[in-house]
Each structure stands twice: as C-alpha cells, then as structure tokens.
Design a protein around this motif. Sequence first.
Motif, PDB file in Angstrom:
ATOM      1  N   ASP A  41       0.870  -1.224  -0.007  1.00 13.62           N
ATOM      2  CA  ASP A  41       0.106  -0.063   0.034  1.00 13.62           C
ATOM      3  C   ASP A  41       0.980   1.350   0.077  1.00 13.62           C
ATOM      4  O   ASP A  41       1.372   1.471   1.172  1.00 13.62           O
ATOM      5  CB  ASP A  41      -0.822  -0.152   1.103  1.00 13.62           C
ATOM      6  CG  ASP A  41      -1.657   1.073   1.245  1.00 13.62           C
ATOM      7  OD1 ASP A  41      -1.871   2.160   0.590  1.00 13.62           O
ATOM      8  OD2 ASP A  41      -2.605   1.222   2.139  1.00 13.62           O
ATOM      9  N   TYR A  42       0.984   1.823  -1.269  1.00 10.59           N
ATOM     10  CA  TYR A  42       1.967   3.025  -1.416  1.00 10.59           C
ATOM     11  C   TYR A  42       1.555   4.295  -0.986  1.00 10.59           C
ATOM     12  O   TYR A  42       2.212   5.193  -0.918  1.00 10.59           O
ATOM     13  CB  TYR A  42       2.490   3.170  -2.862  1.00 10.59           C
ATOM     14  CG  TYR A  42       3.470   1.998  -3.087  1.00 10.59           C
ATOM     15  CD1 TYR A  42       4.967   2.099  -2.580  1.00 10.59           C
ATOM     16  CD2 TYR A  42       3.158   1.026  -3.880  1.00 10.59           C
ATOM     17  CE1 TYR A  42       5.648   0.937  -2.938  1.00 10.59           C
ATOM     18  CE2 TYR A  42       3.915   0.067  -4.282  1.00 10.59           C
ATOM     19  CZ  TYR A  42       5.228  -0.196  -3.842  1.00 10.59           C
ATOM     20  OH  TYR A  42       6.080  -1.171  -4.236  1.00 10.59           O
ATOM     21  N   SER A  43       0.228   4.015  -0.357  1.00 14.09           N
ATOM     22  CA  SER A  43      -0.407   5.282   0.383  1.00 14.09           C
ATOM     23  C   SER A  43       0.141   5.421   1.604  1.00 14.09           C
ATOM     24  O   SER A  43      -0.077   6.565   2.356  1.00 14.09           O
ATOM     25  CB  SER A  43      -1.825   5.438   0.284  1.00 14.09           C
ATOM     26  OG  SER A  43      -2.596   4.343   0.771  1.00 14.09           O
ATOM     27  N   ASP A  44       0.513   4.434   2.274  1.00 16.60           N
ATOM     28  CA  ASP A  44       1.126   4.477   3.628  1.00 16.60           C
ATOM     29  C   ASP A  44       2.410   4.167   3.998  1.00 16.60           C
ATOM     30  O   ASP A  44       2.972   3.182   4.206  1.00 16.60           O
ATOM     31  CB  ASP A  44       0.429   3.340   4.444  1.00 16.60           C
ATOM     32  CG  ASP A  44      -1.172   4.009   4.928  1.00 16.60           C
ATOM     33  OD1 ASP A  44      -1.137   5.016   5.398  1.00 16.60           O
ATOM     34  OD2 ASP A  44      -2.083   2.916   5.190  1.00 16.60           O
ATOM     35  N   LEU A  48      12.743   2.843   4.479  1.00 15.06           N
ATOM     36  CA  LEU A  48      11.473   3.044   4.089  1.00 15.06           C
ATOM     37  C   LEU A  48      10.481   1.899   4.216  1.00 15.06           C
ATOM     38  O   LEU A  48      11.002   0.768   3.998  1.00 15.06           O
ATOM     39  CB  LEU A  48      11.532   3.328   2.552  1.00 15.06           C
ATOM     40  CG  LEU A  48      10.275   4.034   1.774  1.00 15.06           C
ATOM     41  CD1 LEU A  48       9.746   5.366   2.067  1.00 15.06           C
ATOM     42  CD2 LEU A  48      10.480   3.731   0.047  1.00 15.06           C
ATOM     43  N   ILE A  49       9.453   2.337   4.874  1.00 16.89           N
ATOM     44  CA  ILE A  49       8.647   1.050   5.209  1.00 16.89           C
ATOM     45  C   ILE A  49       7.136   1.434   4.587  1.00 16.89           C
ATOM     46  O   ILE A  49       6.963   2.750   4.590  1.00 16.89           O
ATOM     47  CB  ILE A  49       8.369   1.198   6.721  1.00 16.89           C
ATOM     48  CG1 ILE A  49       7.886   2.315   7.334  1.00 16.89           C
ATOM     49  CG2 ILE A  49       9.807   0.548   7.197  1.00 16.89           C
ATOM     50  CD1 ILE A  49       7.640   1.887   8.772  1.00 16.89           C
ATOM     51  N   ALA A  50       6.577   0.273   4.409  1.00 16.99           N
ATOM     52  CA  ALA A  50       5.150   0.519   3.774  1.00 16.99           C
ATOM     53  C   ALA A  50       4.206  -0.418   4.419  1.00 16.99           C
ATOM     54  O   ALA A  50       4.674  -1.369   4.794  1.00 16.99           O
ATOM     55  CB  ALA A  50       5.201   0.548   2.244  1.00 16.99           C
ATOM     56  N   ASN A  51       2.756  -0.198   4.542  1.00 11.86           N
ATOM     57  CA  ASN A  51       1.958  -1.092   4.893  1.00 11.86           C
ATOM     58  C   ASN A  51       1.550  -2.017   3.794  1.00 11.86           C
ATOM     59  O   ASN A  51       1.734  -1.531   2.574  1.00 11.86           O
ATOM     60  CB  ASN A  51       0.909  -0.577   5.481  1.00 11.86           C
ATOM     61  CG  ASN A  51      -0.402  -1.664   5.957  1.00 11.86           C
ATOM     62  OD1 ASN A  51       0.232  -2.548   6.603  1.00 11.86           O
ATOM     63  ND2 ASN A  51      -1.552  -1.277   6.079  1.00 11.86           N
ATOM     64  N   SER A  52       1.343  -3.275   3.977  1.00 13.09           N
ATOM     65  CA  SER A  52       0.952  -4.218   2.817  1.00 13.09           C
ATOM     66  C   SER A  52      -0.397  -4.933   3.695  1.00 13.09           C
ATOM     67  O   SER A  52      -0.530  -5.127   4.331  1.00 13.09           O
ATOM     68  CB  SER A  52       2.013  -5.140   2.502  1.00 13.09           C
ATOM     69  OG  SER A  52       2.255  -5.985   3.284  1.00 13.09           O
ATOM     70  N   TYR A  53      -1.026  -5.616   2.418  1.00  7.83           N
ATOM     71  CA  TYR A  53      -2.419  -6.409   2.579  1.00  7.83           C
ATOM     72  C   TYR A  53      -2.064  -7.844   2.167  1.00  7.83           C
ATOM     73  O   TYR A  53      -1.399  -8.046   0.814  1.00  7.83           O
ATOM     74  CB  TYR A  53      -3.499  -5.844   2.277  1.00  7.83           C
ATOM     75  CG  TYR A  53      -3.984  -4.408   2.600  1.00  7.83           C
ATOM     76  CD1 TYR A  53      -4.752  -4.400   3.888  1.00  7.83           C
ATOM     77  CD2 TYR A  53      -3.630  -3.378   2.103  1.00  7.83           C
ATOM     78  CE1 TYR A  53      -4.963  -3.244   4.430  1.00  7.83           C
ATOM     79  CE2 TYR A  53      -3.801  -2.072   2.678  1.00  7.83           C
ATOM     80  CZ  TYR A  53      -4.289  -2.119   3.926  1.00  7.83           C
ATOM     81  OH  TYR A  53      -4.534  -0.643   4.546  1.00  7.83           O
ATOM     82  N   LEU A 112       7.102   7.456  -5.152  1.00  4.80           N
ATOM     83  CA  LEU A 112       6.292   6.054  -4.947  1.00  4.80           C
ATOM     84  C   LEU A 112       4.888   6.261  -4.437  1.00  4.80           C
ATOM     85  O   LEU A 112       3.994   5.672  -4.588  1.00  4.80           O
ATOM     86  CB  LEU A 112       6.962   5.258  -3.824  1.00  4.80           C
ATOM     87  CG  LEU A 112       8.287   4.311  -4.546  1.00  4.80           C
ATOM     88  CD1 LEU A 112       9.111   3.582  -3.390  1.00  4.80           C
ATOM     89  CD2 LEU A 112       7.802   3.410  -5.710  1.00  4.80           C
ATOM     90  N   ALA A 113       4.787   7.450  -3.743  1.00  2.43           N
ATOM     91  CA  ALA A 113       3.780   7.723  -2.918  1.00  2.43           C
ATOM     92  C   ALA A 113       2.322   7.649  -3.849  1.00  2.43           C
ATOM     93  O   ALA A 113       2.277   8.144  -4.942  1.00  2.43           O
ATOM     94  CB  ALA A 113       3.465   9.257  -2.148  1.00  2.43           C
ATOM     95  N   GLY A 114       1.382   6.738  -3.408  1.00  2.00           N
ATOM     96  CA  GLY A 114       0.089   6.589  -4.310  1.00  2.00           C
ATOM     97  C   GLY A 114       0.204   5.566  -5.502  1.00  2.00           C
ATOM     98  O   GLY A 114      -0.893   5.593  -6.019  1.00  2.00           O
ATOM     99  N   SER A 115       1.485   5.170  -5.771  1.00  2.00           N
ATOM    100  CA  SER A 115       1.270   4.463  -6.949  1.00  2.00           C
ATOM    101  C   SER A 115       0.639   3.112  -6.734  1.00  2.00           C
ATOM    102  O   SER A 115       0.394   2.734  -5.698  1.00  2.00           O
ATOM    103  CB  SER A 115       2.692   4.135  -7.379  1.00  2.00           C
ATOM    104  OG  SER A 115       3.540   3.590  -6.264  1.00  2.00           O
ATOM    105  N   GLN A 116       0.095   2.419  -7.675  1.00  2.00           N
ATOM    106  CA  GLN A 116      -0.672   1.353  -7.598  1.00  2.00           C
ATOM    107  C   GLN A 116       0.231  -0.138  -7.646  1.00  2.00           C
ATOM    108  O   GLN A 116       1.336   0.112  -8.221  1.00  2.00           O
ATOM    109  CB  GLN A 116      -1.534   1.099  -8.947  1.00  2.00           C
ATOM    110  CG  GLN A 116      -2.679   2.348  -9.151  1.00  2.00           C
ATOM    111  CD  GLN A 116      -3.442   2.055  -7.739  1.00  2.00           C
ATOM    112  OE1 GLN A 116      -4.039   1.275  -7.326  1.00  2.00           O
ATOM    113  NE2 GLN A 116      -3.779   3.356  -7.020  1.00  2.00           N
ATOM    114  N   SER A 117      -0.190  -1.007  -6.976  1.00  2.72           N
ATOM    115  CA  SER A 117       0.691  -2.160  -6.952  1.00  2.72           C
ATOM    116  C   SER A 117      -0.412  -3.230  -7.042  1.00  2.72           C
ATOM    117  O   SER A 117      -1.486  -3.391  -6.832  1.00  2.72           O
ATOM    118  CB  SER A 117       1.412  -2.150  -5.558  1.00  2.72           C
ATOM    119  OG  SER A 117       1.807  -3.545  -5.112  1.00  2.72           O
ATOM    120  N   GLU A 118       0.184  -4.594  -7.608  1.00  2.00           N
ATOM    121  CA  GLU A 118      -0.287  -5.797  -7.655  1.00  2.00           C
ATOM    122  C   GLU A 118       0.320  -6.812  -6.516  1.00  2.00           C
ATOM    123  O   GLU A 118       1.282  -6.619  -5.924  1.00  2.00           O
ATOM    124  CB  GLU A 118       0.033  -6.287  -8.963  1.00  2.00           C
ATOM    125  CG  GLU A 118      -0.905  -5.838  -9.994  1.00  2.00           C
ATOM    126  CD  GLU A 118      -0.946  -6.289 -11.393  1.00  2.00           C
ATOM    127  OE1 GLU A 118       0.068  -7.212 -11.505  1.00  2.00           O
ATOM    128  OE2 GLU A 118      -1.374  -5.571 -12.426  1.00  2.00           O
TER     129      GLU A 118
END
Lengths: 258, 149
Positions: free
Chosen positions: A81-84, A105-110, A140-146
């Motif tokens: 989740d590149y918004s977090d 750099l850290i990010a949340n993921s699902y 990276l902020a807000g970019s979409q991810s699969e």
Amino acid sequence: MKPSWFSIAKRPKWIAVLLAMLVVAAGFAGLAQWQLERTFNTVGIAEAELPEVPIEELVVPAQPPRQDALDRLVEFEATVDYSDLYIVSNRKQFLDPELIPGYWLIANSYLEFENQPQSLTLALGFSEDLVEMQSVANSLAGSQSESVNIIGYLEPTEAPGILDGNVVSSLSLAQLVNLYFDEPTPHLPSFVIVQQGPIPSELDRIKIDILDERVEINWLTAFYAIEWIIFALFALYFWFRLVSDERMREIEALADLD
Amino acid sequence: MPKIPASRLPQIRSTLKLFKVSSYITGIFLILLMITWGIRRLPFLGYDLWLLGPNGFITLESYGFEGSGLPLDGYNLTVIILIVHGWLYVLYLFADFRMWTLLRWSIWRFMLIALGGIVPLLSFWTEARYAKVAKQEIEEIERAASSDL
C-alpha cells in the motif's frame, strides 16, 4: 633380589591389563569429547540461514511473536500500500564489519492470511541520505501495486518513537497501525524486512546484523567433560597401582622365604 | 597382604566415616532419582518435579515432548536431583578410592562398591558389608601394632 617395578610391568599379563585400562581410558575420553561437543553451542547464525518458509508456519495472528521465529526468512504474497509510506530513522546498515547509519523506507501491505485479510508492515529498503529517501518516498507515494511474491526476515516490533512529518524514530507496529488506519484493523504481530520483492531500485537491500554469531557455554556439560578426563587418568593410575601391589606381594613372598 | 602401618589408622578411620556417610547419601539420591525418572518416563505419567513454579511450592509439571511443557518460572527438581546425584557420586567414588588405597583392597571390591552409585539399593548393602570388613581390618592393624611393642 627384589624385582623392579618395571620388570613386573613388562610381563605379558600386566601389558594386557595396561591395554585393557587404555581401552577404558579411551572410552572415558570419548565421553569427555562428547560432553565437550555439547558444551560449546554456536547460536545466532542458524536461524537466519534456514530456508524461507510460508509465513503461516511462523506467525500466529493476535499472539505475541514466537522467539524462535525471529530472524527467520518467510515467504508470502502481499499487495504493498504505497499510500502508507513512512521513513524510519536511527537505522544501521550492516556492511561487514561496519554499521552505516541511515534510514529505512517502510510501507503497509495487505495479504490473505489463513483466508483472513491481514496487514503487514514491510521494510522496503535502506538509504544513508534522508533527502534521497524523501524523493523516493514522494515518487512512490500513491502508486498502484499488484500482489507480489515477497521473501524477507521476520522481525519484532520496537517501542513507539517520535513522529516528525513522515519520519518516525522507531519501528513500532502499535504506533504505525494508528497512522495507517482510521478503523480498527488487524496487523500481524511482527514486521518483515524485504530481501526479495518490491525493493525500490534507488534504495539498497536492508542488511542487518543478525548473522552475529556467539558461543554459549553449557557449564554443566563442561564439568562433566572434566570429570570424564579425570576418570580416564584414574584408569591409568589403577594399572600403576595394580602393578605396584603385585610387586609388594612378590617382595613379601621373598621375605617370607628368607 | 602387605602390612599396613598403625600410623595410617587415623586416616583410615576418617575415610571410613566418609565412606559410610557418602554410601547413605548416594543410596538415598539414587532412590530419589529412580522415583523422579519414573514419574517422568513411565506411561501415563510424564511429569517433572517443580520447585517455586507458577502452581505452588513443589508441584508436578507436565514434561511434554523433550521438556516442551515445562513452565518458565521456578526450578526443575528432577534435573537438580540428577545433577546433585552426579556430583555426590563423585564424592562416593573418591571415598571408595581412598578406602581401596588405604586398606589395599582388590580392584574387584573397588568396582563393586563403585557400582553402588548406579545399581539402586546396592550402596546400602556394600556399606553394611565393607564397613564391617574395614572395622575388622582396623582391629587387626591395632592388634598387630600392640603385639609388635
């Protein structure tokens, strides 16, 4: 004439006894060796060198992390989740033998964990430079991810730190979930340092000092090893004593004849 | 057998005391060890004796697979008994060795007495038998010493 000690010791019977005692002593020495092997345990390197396992095998949701699961490699599929995105300060990159200070750099993921949706914090990469890190975070902020396949080290949460803009001074999951979510949302009890997966190309793969070997001494088996060595020496002493006794008997028999 | 000088008598007497005391200690600890081994290993049991654990002063705690069921707090009396027996057995072996040296006994008697720390109840029998033998030998040494005068 009195028989000398050596003249008795070299008789076939007493040489046979010596050989028997040497066998006994060798057996005891073998036991000492076995106890010594159990005395020095190398710990630390073993966990990190184990092959990766599915994350479900090492993590239980809503439970404290298992101690033996930390520093282990885990594998899973997750959507970043590149918004977090956040930057963690006070990080050390381990470039053997040096430790370079810098940022993660850290990010949340699902991810789907045992058919339940869960979130999991990922440490994506390292940079020495905060300005560079901020520009990577911005791009990276807000970019979409699969959903991607990720392999990384399972690590324990830290104590909450200070938040300054998007920079936190420690990696505390309890603090981060409050930054990520407005609604109560589950998060797995550990975070993962990504080793293979969505590492931004501008950043370095994170290397931490978990390959630190140390030797633990088990004093109980150490003393047993000493004990067996003493027993082995005594087996040889017994032979010496038996030959001496034989000599005494022969000297007495001679004295009785006189 | 070679003559043992009367000057050794005080040493022999104190070693005999050590031998008798350590025989009883070894015998008692060996019985304790058999009991704790039994409650850990016998079918339908599988417990360790636990001191100052979460469930009381002295409790039985489930041993589980290779000790996985044991509590984190307190002391494992089963293991402590094992370790203490191991070291007191060394003391017993030392007493056995001193008796054997001072009274010039045979190697087989030394080994039989040494087995007393391994075979349950044997040390009580060896103590009864060889303490008596030692006492007779002490008397003989005394008699020989007085007839020499």
